[in-house]
Design an enzyme around this catalytic site. Structure first.
Site, PDB file in Angstrom:
ATOM      1  N   LYS A   1       0.880  -1.362  -0.129  1.00 29.60           N
ATOM      2  CA  LYS A   1       0.476   0.257   0.106  1.00 29.60           C
ATOM      3  C   LYS A   1       0.935   1.372  -0.064  1.00 29.60           C
ATOM      4  O   LYS A   1       1.775   0.525   1.196  1.00 29.60           O
ATOM      5  CB  LYS A   1      -0.387   0.040   1.664  1.00 29.60           C
TER       6      LYS A   1
ATOM      7  N   HIS B   1      -6.371   2.099  14.372  1.00 26.38           N
ATOM      8  CA  HIS B   1      -6.970   0.969  14.051  1.00 26.38           C
ATOM      9  C   HIS B   1      -5.876   0.077  14.585  1.00 26.38           C
ATOM     10  O   HIS B   1      -4.303   0.946  14.956  1.00 26.38           O
ATOM     11  CB  HIS B   1      -7.042   0.863  12.449  1.00 26.38           C
TER      12      HIS B   1
ATOM     13  N   ASP C   1      -3.563  -3.265  12.924  1.00 25.91           N
ATOM     14  CA  ASP C   1      -3.861  -4.023  11.525  1.00 25.91           C
ATOM     15  C   ASP C   1      -4.416  -4.802  11.521  1.00 25.91           C
ATOM     16  O   ASP C   1      -4.601  -5.809  12.421  1.00 25.91           O
ATOM     17  CB  ASP C   1      -2.175  -3.838  10.606  1.00 25.91           C
TER      18      ASP C   1
ATOM     19  N   HIS D   1      -2.397   2.358  16.114  1.00 24.73           N
ATOM     20  CA  HIS D   1      -1.728   3.565  15.674  1.00 24.73           C
ATOM     21  C   HIS D   1      -2.739   3.813  14.939  1.00 24.73           C
ATOM     22  O   HIS D   1      -3.916   3.812  14.804  1.00 24.73           O
ATOM     23  CB  HIS D   1      -1.125   3.085  15.714  1.00 24.73           C
TER      24      HIS D   1
END
Length: 335
Positions: free
Chosen positions: A202, A221, A223, A277
Protein backbone atom coordinates in the site's frame (compact mmCIF):
# COMPACT_ATOMS: atom_id res chain seq x y z
CA UNK A 1 -19.92 9.23 -10.38
CA UNK A 2 -16.70 11.17 -10.02
CA UNK A 3 -14.81 10.53 -6.80
CA UNK A 4 -13.18 13.49 -5.07
CA UNK A 5 -9.60 12.69 -4.14
CA UNK A 6 -7.93 14.19 -1.08
CA UNK A 7 -4.98 15.31 -3.23
CA UNK A 8 -7.39 17.53 -5.19
CA UNK A 9 -9.13 18.79 -2.03
CA UNK A 10 -5.71 19.64 -0.58
CA UNK A 11 -4.70 21.77 -3.56
CA UNK A 12 -7.95 23.74 -3.23
CA UNK A 13 -7.71 24.07 0.56
CA UNK A 14 -4.17 25.37 0.94
CA UNK A 15 -5.20 28.98 0.35
CA UNK A 16 -7.79 28.69 3.13
CA UNK A 17 -7.57 28.04 6.85
CA UNK A 18 -10.26 25.39 6.98
CA UNK A 19 -11.09 21.90 5.72
CA UNK A 20 -14.40 20.26 4.78
CA UNK A 21 -16.36 19.18 7.87
CA UNK A 22 -16.30 15.48 6.94
CA UNK A 23 -12.53 15.49 7.63
CA UNK A 24 -12.80 17.05 11.11
CA UNK A 25 -12.42 14.34 13.75
CA UNK A 26 -14.35 14.33 17.05
CA UNK A 27 -12.54 16.27 19.79
CA UNK A 28 -11.34 13.08 21.52
CA UNK A 29 -9.51 12.10 18.31
CA UNK A 30 -8.14 15.48 17.18
CA UNK A 31 -4.33 15.29 17.23
CA UNK A 32 -3.99 18.93 18.26
CA UNK A 33 -5.68 18.03 21.55
CA UNK A 34 -4.70 14.37 22.06
CA UNK A 35 -1.02 14.15 21.09
CA UNK A 36 1.23 13.82 24.16
CA UNK A 37 4.05 16.40 24.11
CA UNK A 38 6.08 15.36 27.15
CA UNK A 39 8.98 12.90 27.46
CA UNK A 40 7.96 9.46 26.21
CA UNK A 41 9.55 6.01 25.97
CA UNK A 42 10.99 5.29 22.55
CA UNK A 43 9.64 2.54 20.31
CA UNK A 44 12.18 -0.32 20.44
CA UNK A 45 14.88 -0.31 17.73
CA UNK A 46 16.33 -3.76 17.03
CA UNK A 47 19.49 -4.63 15.08
CA UNK A 48 18.52 -7.60 12.89
CA UNK A 49 22.16 -8.00 11.87
CA UNK A 50 23.31 -8.75 15.43
CA UNK A 51 25.25 -12.04 15.45
CA UNK A 52 23.73 -12.95 18.83
CA UNK A 53 20.48 -14.50 17.56
CA UNK A 54 19.29 -15.30 21.08
CA UNK A 55 19.44 -11.61 21.92
CA UNK A 56 17.53 -10.68 18.75
CA UNK A 57 14.82 -13.24 19.59
CA UNK A 58 14.46 -11.90 23.14
CA UNK A 59 14.24 -8.28 21.96
CA UNK A 60 11.69 -9.04 19.23
CA UNK A 61 9.53 -11.09 21.60
CA UNK A 62 9.66 -8.42 24.31
CA UNK A 63 8.74 -5.63 21.86
CA UNK A 64 5.88 -7.75 20.44
CA UNK A 65 4.46 -8.37 23.91
CA UNK A 66 4.88 -4.87 25.32
CA UNK A 67 4.54 -2.60 22.28
CA UNK A 68 3.22 -4.46 19.24
CA UNK A 69 5.58 -2.30 17.18
CA UNK A 70 9.33 -1.98 16.72
CA UNK A 71 11.84 -0.68 14.18
CA UNK A 72 14.50 -2.89 12.63
CA UNK A 73 17.87 -1.76 11.26
CA UNK A 74 20.61 -3.74 9.45
CA UNK A 75 17.78 -5.78 7.92
CA UNK A 76 19.39 -6.43 4.54
CA UNK A 77 17.33 -4.09 2.34
CA UNK A 78 19.59 -1.33 1.07
CA UNK A 79 18.79 2.35 1.58
CA UNK A 80 19.23 2.73 -2.18
CA UNK A 81 16.40 0.26 -2.89
CA UNK A 82 14.12 1.89 -0.31
CA UNK A 83 14.77 5.30 -1.88
CA UNK A 84 14.03 3.94 -5.37
CA UNK A 85 10.79 2.38 -4.10
CA UNK A 86 9.81 5.74 -2.63
CA UNK A 87 10.78 7.65 -5.77
CA UNK A 88 8.62 5.57 -8.14
CA UNK A 89 5.70 5.80 -5.70
CA UNK A 90 6.05 9.58 -5.49
CA UNK A 91 6.23 9.80 -9.29
CA UNK A 92 2.94 7.89 -9.56
CA UNK A 93 1.16 10.34 -7.24
CA UNK A 94 2.68 13.26 -9.16
CA UNK A 95 0.94 12.07 -12.36
CA UNK A 96 -2.09 13.96 -13.73
CA UNK A 97 -5.29 12.95 -11.94
CA UNK A 98 -6.85 11.31 -15.00
CA UNK A 99 -3.83 9.03 -15.39
CA UNK A 100 -3.99 7.92 -11.74
CA UNK A 101 -7.71 7.19 -12.15
CA UNK A 102 -6.85 4.50 -14.73
CA UNK A 103 -5.79 2.39 -11.72
CA UNK A 104 -8.84 3.16 -9.57
CA UNK A 105 -10.41 0.30 -7.61
CA UNK A 106 -13.46 -0.67 -9.70
CA UNK A 107 -16.80 0.33 -8.17
CA UNK A 108 -18.41 -2.62 -6.38
CA UNK A 109 -15.27 -4.74 -6.68
CA UNK A 110 -14.53 -7.47 -4.14
CA UNK A 111 -10.93 -6.27 -3.93
CA UNK A 112 -9.25 -3.30 -2.26
CA UNK A 113 -6.51 -3.34 -4.91
CA UNK A 114 -6.12 -0.16 -6.92
CA UNK A 115 -6.05 3.61 -6.46
CA UNK A 116 -8.55 5.06 -4.01
CA UNK A 117 -9.34 7.15 -0.94
CA UNK A 118 -11.39 4.93 1.38
CA UNK A 119 -10.83 1.44 2.76
CA UNK A 120 -13.13 0.88 5.74
CA UNK A 121 -16.44 2.19 7.01
CA UNK A 122 -16.31 5.06 9.52
CA UNK A 123 -19.16 4.84 12.00
CA UNK A 124 -19.38 8.65 12.24
CA UNK A 125 -19.10 9.13 8.48
CA UNK A 126 -15.73 10.86 8.79
CA UNK A 127 -13.05 10.75 6.07
CA UNK A 128 -9.28 10.29 6.32
CA UNK A 129 -6.95 12.93 4.84
CA UNK A 130 -5.31 10.39 2.51
CA UNK A 131 -5.32 8.74 -0.90
CA UNK A 132 -3.75 5.33 -1.53
CA UNK A 133 -2.66 2.69 -4.01
CA UNK A 134 -2.96 -1.02 -3.14
CA UNK A 135 -1.55 -3.95 -5.10
CA UNK A 136 -0.28 -7.45 -4.29
CA UNK A 137 3.48 -7.95 -4.77
CA UNK A 138 3.80 -11.65 -3.78
CA UNK A 139 3.22 -14.52 -4.55
CA UNK A 140 3.32 -14.23 -8.37
CA UNK A 141 0.10 -16.26 -8.71
CA UNK A 142 -1.81 -13.56 -6.80
CA UNK A 143 -0.43 -10.51 -8.62
CA UNK A 144 -2.81 -8.51 -10.81
CA UNK A 145 -0.68 -6.17 -12.90
CA UNK A 146 -3.80 -4.21 -13.84
CA UNK A 147 -3.20 -2.25 -10.62
CA UNK A 148 0.57 -1.73 -11.04
CA UNK A 149 1.38 1.68 -12.56
CA UNK A 150 3.02 1.54 -15.99
CA UNK A 151 4.34 5.04 -15.40
CA UNK A 152 7.05 5.52 -14.19
CA UNK A 153 8.51 2.78 -16.39
CA UNK A 154 10.72 1.39 -13.59
CA UNK A 155 7.79 0.95 -11.17
CA UNK A 156 7.39 -2.80 -11.77
CA UNK A 157 11.09 -3.70 -11.63
CA UNK A 158 11.63 -1.75 -8.39
CA UNK A 159 8.60 -3.29 -6.67
CA UNK A 160 9.59 -6.81 -7.76
CA UNK A 161 13.11 -6.29 -6.41
CA UNK A 162 11.69 -4.94 -3.14
CA UNK A 163 9.36 -7.95 -2.77
CA UNK A 164 12.27 -10.35 -3.31
CA UNK A 165 14.45 -8.67 -0.67
CA UNK A 166 11.55 -8.27 1.74
CA UNK A 167 10.86 -12.02 1.75
CA UNK A 168 14.23 -12.63 3.40
CA UNK A 169 13.42 -10.13 6.17
CA UNK A 170 9.99 -11.73 6.65
CA UNK A 171 11.55 -15.21 7.02
CA UNK A 172 13.81 -13.94 9.79
CA UNK A 173 10.99 -12.12 11.60
CA UNK A 174 8.63 -15.11 11.57
CA UNK A 175 11.41 -17.42 12.74
CA UNK A 176 12.47 -15.19 15.63
CA UNK A 177 8.89 -14.41 16.68
CA UNK A 178 8.06 -18.14 16.73
CA UNK A 179 11.17 -19.02 18.75
CA UNK A 180 10.36 -16.14 21.11
CA UNK A 181 7.10 -17.91 21.98
CA UNK A 182 8.89 -21.21 22.60
CA UNK A 183 7.59 -22.67 19.31
CA UNK A 184 9.36 -24.39 16.45
CA UNK A 185 10.81 -21.84 14.02
CA UNK A 186 8.17 -22.20 11.27
CA UNK A 187 4.97 -22.41 13.36
CA UNK A 188 3.79 -18.78 13.08
CA UNK A 189 4.53 -18.60 9.37
CA UNK A 190 2.65 -21.85 8.69
CA UNK A 191 -0.22 -20.64 10.88
CA UNK A 192 -0.88 -17.71 8.56
CA UNK A 193 -0.45 -19.51 5.25
CA UNK A 194 3.19 -20.57 4.81
CA UNK A 195 4.30 -20.06 1.22
CA UNK A 196 0.82 -18.77 0.31
CA UNK A 197 1.06 -15.66 2.53
CA UNK A 198 0.07 -12.66 0.42
CA UNK A 199 2.17 -9.50 0.45
CA UNK A 200 -0.11 -6.50 -0.09
CA UNK A 201 1.72 -3.25 -0.88
CA UNK A 202 0.00 0.00 0.00
CA UNK A 203 1.24 3.49 -0.74
CA UNK A 204 -0.32 6.05 1.59
CA UNK A 205 -0.35 9.62 0.30
CA UNK A 206 -1.13 12.32 2.86
CA UNK A 207 -1.08 15.74 1.13
CA UNK A 208 -0.50 19.03 2.98
CA UNK A 209 -3.44 20.07 5.14
CA UNK A 210 -4.25 23.60 6.39
CA UNK A 211 -5.62 22.21 9.69
CA UNK A 212 -3.52 19.21 10.70
CA UNK A 213 -4.67 19.73 14.29
CA UNK A 214 -8.24 18.72 13.39
CA UNK A 215 -7.89 15.71 11.09
CA UNK A 216 -6.08 12.40 10.67
CA UNK A 217 -4.46 10.66 7.73
CA UNK A 218 -5.60 7.35 9.18
CA UNK A 219 -7.92 6.97 12.17
CA UNK A 220 -6.86 4.78 15.13
CA UNK A 221 -6.75 1.09 14.23
CA UNK A 222 -4.82 -2.15 14.52
CA UNK A 223 -3.77 -3.89 11.30
CA UNK A 224 -5.83 -6.89 10.22
CA UNK A 225 -2.68 -8.50 8.78
CA UNK A 226 -0.31 -10.97 10.44
CA UNK A 227 2.61 -8.54 10.23
CA UNK A 228 3.07 -5.17 8.54
CA UNK A 229 6.47 -3.93 7.33
CA UNK A 230 6.46 -0.19 6.67
CA UNK A 231 8.91 2.41 5.39
CA UNK A 232 7.88 6.09 5.69
CA UNK A 233 9.26 9.19 4.03
CA UNK A 234 10.97 11.82 6.18
CA UNK A 235 7.76 13.67 7.14
CA UNK A 236 6.69 12.55 10.65
CA UNK A 237 3.15 11.37 11.30
CA UNK A 238 2.96 7.84 12.72
CA UNK A 239 1.62 7.83 16.27
CA UNK A 240 1.30 4.89 18.65
CA UNK A 241 -1.07 4.49 21.61
CA UNK A 242 1.05 3.44 24.57
CA UNK A 243 0.11 3.53 28.27
CA UNK A 244 -2.93 5.69 27.51
CA UNK A 245 -1.00 8.28 25.47
CA UNK A 246 -0.64 9.06 21.76
CA UNK A 247 3.10 9.36 21.12
CA UNK A 248 5.11 10.14 17.98
CA UNK A 249 7.24 7.46 16.34
CA UNK A 250 10.82 8.52 15.70
CA UNK A 251 11.90 8.63 12.03
CA UNK A 252 15.06 6.57 11.42
CA UNK A 253 16.25 6.73 7.78
CA UNK A 254 16.42 3.25 6.25
CA UNK A 255 14.72 1.50 9.19
CA UNK A 256 11.68 -0.71 8.64
CA UNK A 257 8.80 -0.27 11.08
CA UNK A 258 7.18 -3.59 12.02
CA UNK A 259 3.59 -3.77 13.27
CA UNK A 260 2.25 -6.89 14.94
CA UNK A 261 -1.13 -7.46 13.30
CA UNK A 262 -4.38 -9.03 14.46
CA UNK A 263 -3.65 -12.51 13.02
CA UNK A 264 -0.47 -12.93 15.10
CA UNK A 265 -2.40 -11.81 18.18
CA UNK A 266 -5.01 -14.48 17.42
CA UNK A 267 -2.46 -17.26 16.74
CA UNK A 268 -0.59 -16.47 19.96
CA UNK A 269 -3.88 -16.25 21.90
CA UNK A 270 -2.98 -12.73 22.99
CA UNK A 271 0.68 -13.22 23.94
CA UNK A 272 1.77 -10.86 21.16
CA UNK A 273 -0.23 -7.64 20.94
CA UNK A 274 -1.18 -5.68 17.82
CA UNK A 275 -0.33 -1.98 17.95
CA UNK A 276 -3.08 0.65 18.03
CA UNK A 277 -1.82 3.44 15.79
CA UNK A 278 -2.89 6.41 13.70
CA UNK A 279 -1.37 8.90 11.28
CA UNK A 280 -1.27 12.67 11.54
CA UNK A 281 -0.70 15.03 8.62
CA UNK A 282 1.45 18.09 7.98
CA UNK A 283 0.61 21.67 7.12
CA UNK A 284 3.37 22.21 4.56
CA UNK A 285 4.65 18.80 3.46
CA UNK A 286 3.32 15.60 1.93
CA UNK A 287 3.75 12.55 4.11
CA UNK A 288 3.97 9.18 2.35
CA UNK A 289 4.44 5.65 3.64
CA UNK A 290 4.85 2.20 2.08
CA UNK A 291 3.39 -0.54 4.30
CA UNK A 292 3.41 -4.16 3.12
CA UNK A 293 0.70 -6.20 4.81
CA UNK A 294 1.40 -9.92 5.21
CA UNK A 295 -2.00 -11.59 4.94
CA UNK A 296 -3.23 -15.19 5.08
CA UNK A 297 -4.98 -16.60 2.00
CA UNK A 298 -8.65 -15.56 2.13
CA UNK A 299 -9.99 -19.09 2.73
CA UNK A 300 -7.51 -19.97 5.50
CA UNK A 301 -8.99 -20.44 8.96
CA UNK A 302 -6.92 -18.63 11.61
CA UNK A 303 -7.45 -19.31 15.30
CA UNK A 304 -5.43 -19.65 18.51
CA UNK A 305 -2.69 -22.26 18.24
CA UNK A 306 -3.34 -25.39 20.35
CA UNK A 307 0.00 -24.82 22.11
CA UNK A 308 -1.55 -21.76 23.81
CA UNK A 309 -4.93 -23.19 24.77
CA UNK A 310 -5.68 -25.28 27.87
CA UNK A 311 -8.03 -25.25 30.87
CA UNK A 312 -6.25 -22.27 32.42
CA UNK A 313 -5.97 -20.45 29.07
CA UNK A 314 -9.18 -20.80 27.05
CA UNK A 315 -9.20 -19.40 23.49
CA UNK A 316 -9.67 -15.62 23.54
CA UNK A 317 -10.56 -15.41 19.84
CA UNK A 318 -12.82 -17.29 17.44
CA UNK A 319 -11.22 -19.32 14.66
CA UNK A 320 -12.53 -18.02 11.34
CA UNK A 321 -11.72 -17.71 7.66
CA UNK A 322 -9.53 -14.70 6.99
CA UNK A 323 -12.02 -13.36 4.41
CA UNK A 324 -14.72 -13.30 7.12
CA UNK A 325 -12.35 -11.55 9.53
CA UNK A 326 -11.67 -8.87 6.88
CA UNK A 327 -15.39 -8.35 6.23
CA UNK A 328 -16.17 -7.85 9.92
CA UNK A 329 -13.18 -5.56 10.50
CA UNK A 330 -13.75 -3.26 7.52
CA UNK A 331 -17.48 -3.00 8.23
CA UNK A 332 -16.96 -2.42 11.98
CA UNK A 333 -18.84 -5.59 12.93
CA UNK A 334 -18.06 -7.68 16.02
CA UNK A 335 -15.64 -10.56 15.44
Amino acid sequence: MEVERVQAISSLSLTKDNIPTEFIRPKDEQPGITTFRGPVPEIPVIDLGDQDEGKVIRLLASASRDWGIFQVVNHGISLDLIERLQQVGKEFFDLPQEEKELYATPAGAQTIEGYGSKVSKDVQGKKNWADHLFHTIWPPSRINYQFWPKNPASYRAVNEEYAEKMRKVVEKLFKCLSLGLGLEADVLKQGVGGEEIEYMMKINYYPPCPRPDLTLGVAPHTDLSALTLLVPNEVPGLQVFKDGLWIDAEYIPGAIIIHIGDQIEILSNGRYKPVLHRTTVNKEKTRMSWPVFLEPPRELVVGPLPQFVDEQNPPKYKAKKFKDYIYCKLNKLPQ
